[in-house]
Write a protein that holds these residues in place. Structure first.
Motif, PDB file in Angstrom:
ATOM      1  N   LEU A 652       0.858  -1.180   0.000  1.00  0.00           N
ATOM      2  CA  LEU A 652       0.000   0.000   0.000  1.00  0.00           C
ATOM      3  C   LEU A 652       0.896   1.232   0.000  1.00  0.00           C
ATOM      4  CD1 LEU A 652      -2.913   1.066   0.183  1.00  0.00           C
ATOM      5  CD2 LEU A 652      -2.677   1.014   2.669  1.00  0.00           C
ATOM      6  N   ALA A 653       0.828   2.021  -1.069  1.00  0.00           N
ATOM      7  CA  ALA A 653       1.635   3.241  -1.205  1.00  0.00           C
ATOM      8  C   ALA A 653       0.765   4.437  -0.830  1.00  0.00           C
ATOM      9  CB  ALA A 653       2.152   3.386  -2.629  1.00  0.00           C
ATOM     10  N   ILE A 654       1.200   5.203   0.176  1.00  0.00           N
ATOM     11  CA  ILE A 654       0.386   6.288   0.730  1.00  0.00           C
ATOM     12  C   ILE A 654       1.171   7.586   0.641  1.00  0.00           C
ATOM     13  CG2 ILE A 654      -0.840   7.102   2.773  1.00  0.00           C
ATOM     14  CD1 ILE A 654      -0.794   4.140   3.695  1.00  0.00           C
ATOM     15  N   GLU A 655       0.527   8.612   0.121  1.00  0.00           N
ATOM     16  CA  GLU A 655       1.118   9.946   0.041  1.00  0.00           C
ATOM     17  C   GLU A 655       0.275  10.890   0.891  1.00  0.00           C
ATOM     18  OE1 GLU A 655       2.573  13.237  -3.294  1.00  0.00           O
ATOM     19  OE2 GLU A 655       1.255  11.586  -3.864  1.00  0.00           O
ATOM     20  N   PRO A 656       0.696  11.164   2.137  1.00  0.00           N
ATOM     21  CA  PRO A 656      -0.117  12.017   3.010  1.00  0.00           C
ATOM     22  C   PRO A 656       0.011  13.488   2.647  1.00  0.00           C
ATOM     23  CG  PRO A 656       1.883  11.374   4.134  1.00  0.00           C
ATOM     24  CD  PRO A 656       1.902  10.660   2.806  1.00  0.00           C
ATOM     25  N   ALA A 657      -1.029  14.240   2.961  1.00  0.00           N
ATOM     26  CA  ALA A 657      -0.966  15.679   2.738  1.00  0.00           C
ATOM     27  C   ALA A 657       0.001  16.331   3.709  1.00  0.00           C
ATOM     28  CB  ALA A 657      -2.361  16.291   2.888  1.00  0.00           C
ATOM     29  N   ASN A 658       0.125  15.758   4.913  1.00  0.00           N
ATOM     30  CA  ASN A 658       1.053  16.265   5.914  1.00  0.00           C
ATOM     31  C   ASN A 658       1.961  15.119   6.323  1.00  0.00           C
ATOM     32  OD1 ASN A 658       2.422  17.390   8.039  1.00  0.00           O
ATOM     33  ND2 ASN A 658       0.600  18.143   9.113  1.00  0.00           N
ATOM     34  N   ALA A 659       3.233  15.235   6.054  1.00  0.00           N
ATOM     35  CA  ALA A 659       4.164  14.128   6.311  1.00  0.00           C
ATOM     36  C   ALA A 659       4.289  13.797   7.790  1.00  0.00           C
ATOM     37  CB  ALA A 659       5.543  14.466   5.744  1.00  0.00           C
ATOM     38  N   ARG A 660       3.921  14.713   8.684  1.00  0.00           N
ATOM     39  CA  ARG A 660       4.143  14.507  10.108  1.00  0.00           C
ATOM     40  C   ARG A 660       3.315  13.374  10.685  1.00  0.00           C
ATOM     41  NH1 ARG A 660       1.309  16.376  14.217  1.00  0.00           N
ATOM     42  NH2 ARG A 660       0.163  17.776  12.863  1.00  0.00           N
TER      43      ARG A 660
END
Length: 938
Positions: A652-660
């Motif tokens: 599962l590849a996830i790109e969050p809006a906020n890396a924190r």
């Protein structure tokens, strides 16, 4: 210990516990005798316990006991009643297995079932014995059983790596963990080797082989350690379950587990590293927690990053990390330690504080005098960067434990622009608090003639409560101070001045200020707890909805769409689910997969940022990679493997809006739960497809076998007649002309070939249906090789045939007719696919407990990459060939050899052509009677 409402029993938990106890009471009890290896005495101990119970008057039935020829174990059976085994016919063999139906019909109070990991013969109700035991337990029957450590599923590969031997029969760890009682049967390695040498474990020849392979002293010591550790883990789980069941809050120092407390001040990394070293020295596990209080729930972004990185460091060093909320740090830490039975709490050296506020270590000692407290000294150069502590008195960031990406800010941590909206909102809160106090005074001024001063003071307190609910503690404090000032200026005589002529109004101001501060403090605390509870409820609801949607998914595409939508809702992040192909290589989903528009600009940017190389590494190593990890952390995408019970199902590849938020333990735990649910759903869909394909294949195979049998029976009689008529025609009087004789011979050969083909079809159908009865006899190999070569003499004309059979070959137990058929098929195949004059060799050699029979030639060899495929039915060595045959010969050979308990394989021959190797078990031939020799020779 001060009373703590959190320790009160949960009614739902109590109800679930009562229901579990009711189910457990109706179910039989399972006791497992657990050992490091064979020969430690598990079966003996089980029989000894059964004899003791029988002597006490309890009825005992022996379902299955394997003595393995050990006289001591056999003697322990004594007068115990043994349930007769049932016979199962499988490929011509009669196999004795446990009679589950007879046991259920008898329904004894206690039954003995040796070898928990045993695989039942095909045709049994369950493929595994532990499944038989589950059915017995469900019927209310108590069971005693045995198992070795190498048969536990979680340790199977570990034991295989130690011993070099990986057993195929395993038991799920859940069966072991859910057993009512586990009895460890243990003896030292030297004593076990002495038992092996004296013949108390295996027979002499088998014991000699075992001592050179599995039963080496190093192996036995390692297996003993694994068994002891696994038993200790099981006992630890029992202790924890008992403490929960009995609501025991006191710490039981049965272990040396550590709890490291991480705070927002510098030095947390030093505390974490010191705790990790201490845990390594003690050989124990450890936890790391951060307690978030209302006064800490808003911190600057730099301090927030500092805490999360400290927890990430602890997790990388092997800790279980958690962020918990509470009003009292020491009390929350003690509650966590008691709940997880952690006997030692590790804290950093206390920093200077107000005299009336004791340090946390003293509060810990006050709340939990039975716990061991370890204080870690400060690091030699413990300093804090200015950025980390900027804005200490004023600015505070978003809530740590309940933060949802995008709720407050979406800028990257450390950017100045990220603070501006937050600073503006905080400043607005203080401004509104002050303005509300002045507005309350202005509204109440015209009412001063009708309202008493106490009622006006209540209006100001109401305003303070409302400000605390909406804006928190800081603005409520300011509002309280401004309200007291406004109350003095506008309403206390002399009005419109801050002068006070009556001392009682000073007391009023003090009480009003104190009530306002206390009310604001309590309201802000309740607001904080409400926000935490709301975030927990939001996470629970997201998990529930995701699980509910996955439960109805029947195709992988539905799982893709559901997962991506759930990740977007719960984490405000874009995601892509990648699954492997048949060769284990991940592939990118097609554009638009998962219900996302293929022309969405953000989706296109997300796909372009995906790195299939990082994803493949994560899949191959079953470890997360990318953002927030120790592997390629510069990537903006987080790659999480989907680990199912049987294997890894994808990434599962996830790109969050906020890396924190990747660093927040609660968010990561929820994400891991999402990934586990998706992996289990993918595995479920996979096995649904496997089951459907298996059902289709079974039905196709059954239909094909029925068709083959019908055709064979219908064609066999006319073909036999045709062969006989062609022979009669060739020998008729008067003699036929030469051309007619040639025609008759051709007719005879073709009819004979068709008859052989039909016989192959019929034999294949009979073998697979289990109708063939084997006549297994001990006989020499030379006889069947000679008869096979004689039977194939006509096909072998023009070839050079040789045999290489050692003179000291032992007797073998086989069906001579069927093995002759196998050898005939192999040598005829060799003759068919090699040019005239080629060499064909039949050889044999002993290899341990097996004999290898080889048939090889110096012809063109096997088709590349089809060494296994040629054994399938209707598969030929040459796809398009004028050579007669339908591709059943090798399939018949494999079926016959496997029915004898052996195996057959194809490989290049020593002569450069094709080679086939038949491996048959040697067994133990019967002793031959000695011939009496006469004293005289006549």
């Amino acid at each position: 210990m001060f009373p703590n409402e959190s320790q009160r029993p949960d009614p739902d938990a109590l109800l679930a516990q009562v229901q579990a106890q009711e189910r457990k009471a109706a179910r039989g009890k399972l006791r497992i005798y657990f050992g490091a290896s064979a020969g430690v005495g598990k079966t003996y101990a089980m029989l000894a316990a059964a004899r003791k119970l029988r002597a006490e008057g309890q009825a005992v039935l022996v379902g299955v006991v394997e003595t393995h020829g050990r006289s001591e174990t056999a003697a322990m059976l004594g007068e115990l009643e043994v349930l007769p085994l049932k016979r199962i016919d499988y490929r011509g063999k009669s196999i004795a297995e446990f009679d589950l139906d007879a046991a259920l019909e008898r329904c004894p109070p206690l039954i003995l079932m040796d070898e928990l990991a045993h695989s039942n013969a095909p045709g049994s109700r369950h493929p595994k014995r532990w499944q038989d035991i589950e059915e017995l337990l469900d019927a209310g029957i108590d069971v005693l059983t045995t198992v070795n450590v190498q048969h536990l599923e979680s340790l199977n590969d570990v034991v295989g790596g130690i011993t070099g031997i990986r057993v195929g029969e395993t038991v799920p760890d859940t069966v072991f963990d859910q057993a009512d009682e586990v009895v460890l049967v243990d003896i030292p390695a030297d004593e076990l080797l002495a038992r092996l040498k004296s013949g108390k474990v295996y027979q002499e020849q088998q014991a000699e082989r075992a001592s050179k392979n599995f039963f080496r002293k190093g192996n036995l010591i390692a297996l003993r350690e694994l068994a002891l550790r696994r038993t200790a883990d099981r006992v630890e789980d029992d202790v924890r379950a008992y403490r929960v069941e009995q609501s025991i809050a006191d710490i039981w120092k049965t272990g040396a587990a550590l709890l490291a407390c991480v705070g927002p001040r510098p030095g947390g990394e030093h505390t974490v590293r010191s705790t990790a070293r201490l845990a390594g020295q003690l050989g124990t596990g450890w936890h790391a927690i951060y307690v978030e209080t209302p006064s800490l729930h808003r911190l600057p972004a730099a301090r927030r990053e500092h805490i999360l990185k400290t927890l990430k460091l602890a997790e990388s060093l092997g800790a279980t990390t958690t962020v918990i909320s509470g009003r009292d740090i020491a009390l929350a830490a003690v509650d966590y330690a008691r709940g997880h039975n952690l006997s030692k709490i590790v804290v950093g050296r206390a920093h200077p504080t107000w005299p009336w506020r004791p340090p946390h270590i003293k509060r810990l000692a006050l709340y939990a005098p039975d716990l061991d407290l370890i204080e870690i000294g400060r690091a030699s150069k413990e300093t804090a960067s200015p950025a980390a502590w900027d804005g200490r008195a004023g600015a505070r960031g978003a809530e740590l434990g309940g933060d949802i990406p995008g709720d407050d800010d979406t800028s990257a941590p450390g950017q100045s622009g990220a603070k501006m909206p937050w600073l503006r909102s905080r400043a607005a809160g203080y401004l509104i608090a002050a303005t509300s106090s002045v507005a309350t005074a202005l509204v109440a001024t015209p009412l001063a003639e009708w309202l008493d001063l106490a009622n006006i003071a209540m209006l100001f307190l109401l305003m303070v409560v409302l400000v605390a609910v909406r804006f928190g503690r800081g603005p409520s404090v300011l509002g309280t101070c401004v309200s007291v000032a406004c109350f003095d200026f506008f309403f206390v005589p002399p009005r419109f001045t801050f002068a006070v002529t009556d001392f009682q109004y000073v007391i009023t101001f003090v009480v009003m200020l104190a009530v306002g501060l206390i009310t604001g403090h309590l309201t802000a605390g309740l607001r904080f707890e409400a926000r935490i509870a709301s975030q927990r409820e939001k996470r629970s609801r997201a998990l529930y909805e995701f699980a509910r949607e996955l439960s109805g998914a029947l195709q992988a595409e539905q799982i893709f769409e559901t997962t991506q939508a759930a990740i977007q809702r719960a984490f405000r992040a874009r995601s892509t689910l990648m699954v492997p192909d048949d060769e284990g290589r991940l592939r990118m989903p097609p554009p638009g997969a998962g219900g996302v528009s293929a022309v969405d600009a953000a989706y296109i940017a997300h796909r372009s940022a995906l790195d299939i190389g990082i994803a493949q590494w994560s899949f191959d190593h079953a470890e997360s990679a990318g953002l927030g990890t120790g592997t390629l952390p510069a990537s903006r995408i987080f790659y999480l493997p989907l680990e199912a019970p049987m294997r890894t199902r994808g990434v599962l590849a996830i790109e969050p809006a906020n890396a924190r938020w990747i660093l927040i333990p609660e968010q990561r735990q929820q994400l891991d739960t999402f990934a586990a649910l998706a992996a289990i759903a993918l595995e479920r869909v996979h096995y649904i497809e496997v089951a459907q394909n298996a059902l289709v294949n079974m039905e196709s195979e059954r239909l094909r076998n029925s068709l083959l049998a019908a055709l064979s029976h219908d064609l066999r009689t006319p073909l036999t007649s045709l062969v006989g008529l062609s022979e009669s025609l060739a020998g008729s009087k008067p003699a036929l002309a030469p051309s007619q004789l040639d025609m008759a011979a051709a007719l005879h050969d073709e009819a004979l070939r068709m008859s052989t083909l039909v016989s192959n079809l019929l034999d294949m159908a009979r073998i697979q249906s289990g109708e063939v009865k084997f006549n297994l006899q001990w006989q020499p190999l030379e006889e069947v090789v000679g008869s096979a070569l004689r039977a194939s003499a006509s096909q072998l004309r023009g070839h050079v045939v040789g045999t290489r059979l050692p003179s000291d070959l032992p007797l073998l137990r086989y069906d001579a007719v069927l093995i002759e058929r196998v050898l005939c098929n192999l040598v005829e195949n060799a003759a068919k696919y090699t040019p005239p004059g080629s060499r064909i060799v039949v050889a044999a050699a002993l290899h341990g407990a097996w004999i290898d029979i080889m048939v090889y030639d110096d012809g063109p060899g096997l088709p590349a990459g089809r060494e296994e495929a040629i054994f399938e039915k209707f598969t030929r060595g040459e796809r398009e060939s004028a050579k007669p045959g339908v591709g059943l010969g090798l399939a018949i050979c494999r079926a016959i050899v496997e029915a004898h308990g052996g195996r057959i394989a194809a490989a290049p021959s020593p002569l450069g052509g094709a080679g086939f190797t038949i491996s048959l078990p040697l067994g133990t031939p019967p002793e031959m009677p000695e011939l009496e020799q006469d004293s005289q020779h006549e």
